[in-house]
Motif scaffolding. Sequence first.
Motif, PDB file in Angstrom:
ATOM      1  N   LEU A   1       1.021  -1.212  -0.037  1.00  0.00           N
ATOM      2  CA  LEU A   1       0.202  -0.251  -0.134  1.00  0.00           C
ATOM      3  C   LEU A   1       1.070   1.521  -0.493  1.00  0.00           C
ATOM      4  O   LEU A   1       0.529   2.327  -0.083  1.00  0.00           O
ATOM      5  N   GLY A   2       2.377   1.416   0.680  1.00  0.00           N
ATOM      6  CA  GLY A   2       2.949   2.893   0.851  1.00  0.00           C
ATOM      7  C   GLY A   2       3.736   2.520  -0.391  1.00  0.00           C
ATOM      8  O   GLY A   2       2.967   3.816  -1.267  1.00  0.00           O
ATOM      9  N   ILE A   3       4.044   1.473  -1.719  1.00  0.00           N
ATOM     10  CA  ILE A   3       4.050   1.846  -3.228  1.00  0.00           C
ATOM     11  C   ILE A   3       3.116   2.338  -3.717  1.00  0.00           C
ATOM     12  O   ILE A   3       3.168   3.519  -4.444  1.00  0.00           O
ATOM     13  N   LEU A   4       2.007   1.591  -3.904  1.00  0.00           N
ATOM     14  CA  LEU A   4       0.684   2.592  -4.605  1.00  0.00           C
ATOM     15  C   LEU A   4      -0.099   3.486  -3.912  1.00  0.00           C
ATOM     16  O   LEU A   4       0.212   4.183  -4.811  1.00  0.00           O
ATOM     17  N   LEU A   5       0.440   4.242  -3.179  1.00  0.00           N
ATOM     18  CA  LEU A   5      -0.048   5.600  -2.687  1.00  0.00           C
ATOM     19  C   LEU A   5       1.176   6.100  -3.248  1.00  0.00           C
ATOM     20  O   LEU A   5       0.880   7.335  -4.081  1.00  0.00           O
ATOM     21  N   THR A   6       2.197   5.848  -3.070  1.00  0.00           N
ATOM     22  CA  THR A   6       3.148   6.924  -3.747  1.00  0.00           C
ATOM     23  C   THR A   6       3.208   6.668  -5.155  1.00  0.00           C
ATOM     24  O   THR A   6       3.497   7.305  -6.448  1.00  0.00           O
TER      25      THR A   6
ATOM     26  N   ILE B   1       9.096  10.278   0.323  1.00  0.00           N
ATOM     27  CA  ILE B   1       9.856  10.480   1.353  1.00  0.00           C
ATOM     28  C   ILE B   1       9.493  10.161   2.614  1.00  0.00           C
ATOM     29  O   ILE B   1       9.885   9.675   3.768  1.00  0.00           O
ATOM     30  N   THR B   2       8.104  10.929   3.083  1.00  0.00           N
ATOM     31  CA  THR B   2       6.794  11.073   3.877  1.00  0.00           C
ATOM     32  C   THR B   2       6.778   9.387   4.018  1.00  0.00           C
ATOM     33  O   THR B   2       6.939   9.051   5.227  1.00  0.00           O
ATOM     34  N   ILE B   3       6.543   9.054   3.289  1.00  0.00           N
ATOM     35  CA  ILE B   3       6.153   7.331   3.491  1.00  0.00           C
ATOM     36  C   ILE B   3       7.231   6.462   4.262  1.00  0.00           C
ATOM     37  O   ILE B   3       7.278   5.879   4.797  1.00  0.00           O
TER      38      ILE B   3
ATOM     39  N   GLU C   1       8.285  -8.230  -5.137  1.00  0.00           N
ATOM     40  CA  GLU C   1       7.172  -9.098  -5.068  1.00  0.00           C
ATOM     41  C   GLU C   1       6.065  -8.003  -4.903  1.00  0.00           C
ATOM     42  O   GLU C   1       4.828  -7.939  -5.236  1.00  0.00           O
ATOM     43  N   GLU C   2       6.092  -7.197  -4.459  1.00  0.00           N
ATOM     44  CA  GLU C   2       5.139  -6.298  -3.165  1.00  0.00           C
ATOM     45  C   GLU C   2       5.447  -5.193  -4.501  1.00  0.00           C
ATOM     46  O   GLU C   2       4.096  -4.861  -4.339  1.00  0.00           O
ATOM     47  N   ILE C   3       6.149  -4.500  -5.215  1.00  0.00           N
ATOM     48  CA  ILE C   3       6.504  -3.802  -5.968  1.00  0.00           C
ATOM     49  C   ILE C   3       5.193  -4.053  -7.009  1.00  0.00           C
ATOM     50  O   ILE C   3       4.317  -3.647  -7.391  1.00  0.00           O
TER      51      ILE C   3
END
Length: 802
Positions: free
Chosen positions: A214-219, A236-238, A300-302
């Motif tokens: 989800l962090g990558i998705l938000l970015t 950077i924030t995440i 895989e997460e990416i």
Amino acid sequence: MIERFQIVTGKKSKGLQGKTLLWNDRRVFGTGLNKNTIVIILLALLLGRASILDGLAPFGIAFYAAMISREKGYGYLSLLIMAGLLSAQHASEWVKYGSVMVLCWVIFSYCREKKPLSTLGTASIAGLIMFVVGATYIFFSGFYAYDLFMISFESTVVFVFVYILSYALPIVVQRTNRKKLSNEELICIAISAAIAVTGLSNIGIWNYELKNILGILLTLIFAYLGGASIGASVGITIGIITSMSTIGTPTVIGIYGFSGLLAGIFKDLGKFGSAVGIILGNAILTFYINGSTEVIIQFEEILAAIFLFLMMPKGVIQYIERFTNGGVGAVEWDRSYSERMRQVNYERLQEYANAFSELASTYDQVSVKERMIDQQELASIVDQVVNKICSQCGMCRSCWKNGFYDTYNGIVDLISQLEASGAITVDRIPQSLKRRCIRIEILLQAVRDIFELYKIHYKWERKLFENRQLLAEQFRGVSEIFHELITEISEDIAFRTEIEDAIYIAFDKAGLDIDRVTVMERSSGKFEIDIERRACYDRKQCDDKIAPLVSRVIGREVIRQNQRCTSLKDSNRCLFKLVEAEKYKVATGVSRVSKDNRYICGDNYSFTHLKDGMYMVALSDGMGSGEKAAKESLTTITLLEQLLEAGFNRELAIRTINSILVSKSSEEIFSTIDLSMIDLYSGKLEFIKIGAAPSFIKRTNGEVEIIKSTSLPVGILNNVDIESFGKRLNNGDLIVMLSDGVLDADKHMDEKENWILAALRSLDSKNPQFISDALLDLAISKYGNRVEDDMTVLVSKIWESK
């Protein structure tokens, strides 16, 4: 039904009035919960689970404090936050955090009843409660200096996060009409979302962290919609929040930030471009940091985040897009503000225009007497004659008792003669008066005297009526001026910031110092570029360097609008405007001479560039010659030039000048107006002639056209007759305008313009100054080498610019 969420607290609410949520009240999956409630529940659970430094959980406390300080109906959130905390933290911590939330509920409930709290007050109280409860807790459970430091840090995080939520919650929780966000709001939302995502720590699918996905998705989302700057900021924030949630390497901050930067750079290639940017950012920094293929963020997460990103519905992307581009948001906000201000100005000017129009209509309704003396005034004159003459006469009884009708009709006949012919002749005195009246001469003189008074009164009434009509015309002119302003401010103007950026870069590469550039695109599609820079002190850098450079950047030829060099007052800065170059150029030659070679000429002229690529050539001939005629024509030309340069409509400008001349003096003041308006973009020519001599157009093939007018000069009548003629000009055509002194030079011709036609056909030169000189010399020779009148010749040549 729409429920509303009260942000301002301090008033006691009862029943449904207090429970007001600003969200569409459509229920979700038949659960009886609306979207607003679902978001609040998820935030409470995730923020309750979120932790930093492997044990501190201040985010749920800050969220609870921010919500309970606004509305008492959010007390149930403490259970959700506690559930989230217990699912992620040690069970022993529930006493500390539970006590904090109980104290928050008590204190903020009391504060809401007394006075609404500011954000600073809410944050301070929440941080203080966290510190006091935490210090008490560690005092009873074992006291170490490190523990005191950690509780101080945790209290500080509560204080800061309440501030962050004050920006984020009104956007995330409430339904608003906001379409763009400030950078502060955008970053606070990103921080809140990142912290909520860390609440998914230790929750995974197979061996992959849902938090990372989800962090990558938000970015990805923020980078794709907001560009490189927003993508890097959110990344950077995440990364910071993710690295704080566990005690580990901070390199993840750089990876998220660099990946967000590349995703934003490649956003123009679409969703796949941003996805490739994320992959490249992770791969490059992983190799740089580790020197091997061992990845820090699992590939895989990416891929999972990219899959979710690519599958995201278009409607969701469009909805989020309204909030992501902070820079454009500021521009849009400014544009929205400008639109509102323009609407306010539009309405005010419309009111003023209507007010002056109503005043004009009111004055127009004032009627004028058709006859000098009406029936009522006729009877009044007879009464005055009787009281002045007949009442003192011994024959009064005989005339007015025995012969009333004959005497009355006789005096009325005398008055009618005065009104018709202005005099009373002896042979037309009624016989009834001659027989009866013994003081006939005195009677006649009295009738003349009294009639003269009424005549003067009538003249003043007529003058007053004319002034009222003139005032009505002026009011109508002012109303039209306001309508012109309304049209001008209603024009749709676009500010082209991308062209401004390109111009800044071009100036920087060329080594030119520029302070400010503003590029406007009008509804006609033409560009106007305002540039402010250090003054070059009339070295023409704006023409020689800046205009050619701007032309190359925008792909259109531009020139400086005002040919005079102007500097900003009390500074060494220069402000000038570049406009698109016209298709045509004009050169004007002038020749004139005053009557009897005196120093003062009664003719005046002007030729100049106006707004929107218009070129004006104007000639005015004052009444007579000498100083008085010069003043009349100068007044006309000066007013015409000023009004047209201000952007006024031609007909409105001429009517305004006419009104001014009519009301300027009790004496007759009038002058002719000969006006040519040339559109340098299209080559269209408009002649406006008010009592002026004929004008001529000499074509490149030698043909000569004549333009005549039969209207009266301005300043004579209240309503001026404006005659307009439209023509099309071609490359090399000549426009010839002259005063009547030149036209009347050949006294032997009935058609006086014939000698001008013959002269123009015989002249082969294309030089406008040579032609004007030749025509003036020929006119003087036809006068017998004398100058019997003021004479002026203006010749304008039009040609296509290369």
